[in-house]
Design an enzyme around this catalytic site. Structure first.
Site, PDB file in Angstrom:
ATOM      1  N   THR A 120       0.828  -1.205   0.000  1.00 39.31           N
ATOM      2  CA  THR A 120       0.000   0.000   0.000  1.00 39.31           C
ATOM      3  C   THR A 120       0.862   1.254   0.000  1.00 39.31           C
ATOM      4  O   THR A 120       0.586   2.214  -0.734  1.00 39.31           O
ATOM      5  CB  THR A 120      -0.932   0.010   1.225  1.00 39.31           C
ATOM      6  OG1 THR A 120      -1.710  -1.187   1.219  1.00 39.31           O
ATOM      7  CG2 THR A 120      -1.856   1.198   1.198  1.00 39.31           C
ATOM      8  N   TYR A 121       1.904   1.259   0.801  1.00 39.79           N
ATOM      9  CA  TYR A 121       2.813   2.401   0.821  1.00 39.79           C
ATOM     10  C   TYR A 121       3.430   2.606  -0.557  1.00 39.79           C
ATOM     11  O   TYR A 121       3.491   3.733  -1.072  1.00 39.79           O
ATOM     12  CB  TYR A 121       3.906   2.171   1.866  1.00 39.79           C
ATOM     13  CG  TYR A 121       4.936   3.279   1.942  1.00 39.79           C
ATOM     14  CD1 TYR A 121       4.647   4.465   2.606  1.00 39.79           C
ATOM     15  CD2 TYR A 121       6.184   3.139   1.359  1.00 39.79           C
ATOM     16  CE1 TYR A 121       5.579   5.486   2.684  1.00 39.79           C
ATOM     17  CE2 TYR A 121       7.123   4.154   1.423  1.00 39.79           C
ATOM     18  CZ  TYR A 121       6.821   5.322   2.085  1.00 39.79           C
ATOM     19  OH  TYR A 121       7.748   6.328   2.148  1.00 39.79           O
TER      20      TYR A 121
END
Length: 271
Positions: free
Chosen positions: A156-157
């Site tokens: 996600t990052y």
């Protein structure tokens, strides 16, 4: 050309600690006379501001949640009512979401994308028309090497930083084609030795020193640079990805450099 000498006011998000604080101090020490400091932690922000004022520059603090439209609009309204025009925007506020993607909550995924991707875009959209009208300004987006390379346990990052990088580079091209005086700098550092990346292990590549990283970013602003990638080997990633077969690339980056295991011991800190 020295760009910093043209500017009167810098706005730094995520300014209470880490490289946000260090970049703010570096800007003031290099002669930018006024700083607007944003963070969502009021006590930490005020403590940071006291240290920043020791440089002799004027420091305005505002407690702002960059994902909250009302919070952002209120802060920008106060700035405009004070007659302040933002010349430099440093989109630094960010959060790190670690761990297997299948175990991440929808709330964590949404928050990561909002803080790291949408908030910088929407804030720049608010300030950009004024910069274009004055034909002067600088937008600095603190992305990540993770915005150039997928990595296990930070899906996600990585996604949020890919989005930020793509938008930032596109915005640069728009400003260049329009022959605008607004500059756009995209920063893509490797892991930085701050609380956000606590627990990260990097057996071969050096984890970056926060003070040196902040100084390099401000120098890149001063030079009017388009990209800043740290350490230098990060510049090779696009070429290696294009030249090497996928499995060989994964072996070099993942096994030899150990990057694919770097998040296994990640702890981080709360936003």
């Amino acid at each position: 050309m020295n760009y910093l000498s043209r500017y009167q006011t810098a706005l730094v998000t995520g300014c209470a600690s880490g490289i946000g604080f260090l970049m703010a101090r570096e800007m003031l020490e290099r002669g930018v006379p006024r700083l607007v400091a944003w963070d969502n932690r009021p006590e930490a922000l005020e403590e940071a501001a006291q240290k920043l004022r020791e440089t002799g520059g004027a420091v305005t603090t505002q407690t702002v949640d960059v994902t909250d439209r009302e919070s952002v609009d209120r802060a920008l309204g106060e700035v405009r009512e004070s007659g302040i025009s933002i010349d430099v925007l440093i989109n630094n506020a960010g959060i790190v979401t670690g761990g297997p993607f299948a175990l991440q909550s929808p709330e964590a995924i949404r928050a990561t994308m909002e803080v790291n991707s949408l908030a910088p875009m929407l804030l720049a959209r608010e300030l950009l028309p004024g910069m274009i009208e004055r034909d002067r300004g600088h937008i600095v987006n603190i992305s990540s090497a993770a915005g150039m390379l997928g990595n296990p346990d930070m899906a996600t990052y990585s996604a949020s930083k890919w989005a930020l990088t793509g938008w930032s580079d596109s915005l640069h091209l728009e400003m260049e084609r329009a022959e605008s005086g607004v500059k756009v700098l995209t920063v893509a550092p490797y892991y930085i030795d701050t609380g956000m990346f606590e627990g990260v292990r990097s057996p071969l590549l050096p984890i970056l020193d926060p003070g040196r990283t902040a100084a390099r970013i401000v120098r890149a602003i001063d030079r009017g640079s388009r990209h800043l990638r740290m350490p230098w080997i990060v510049n090779l990633l696009p070429m290696l990805r294009g030249l090497l077969p996928s499995r060989l690339f994964d072996k070099v980056v993942g096994d030899w450099f150990g990057i694919y295991d770097s998040m296994k011991t990640f702890k981080g800190r709360d936003r």
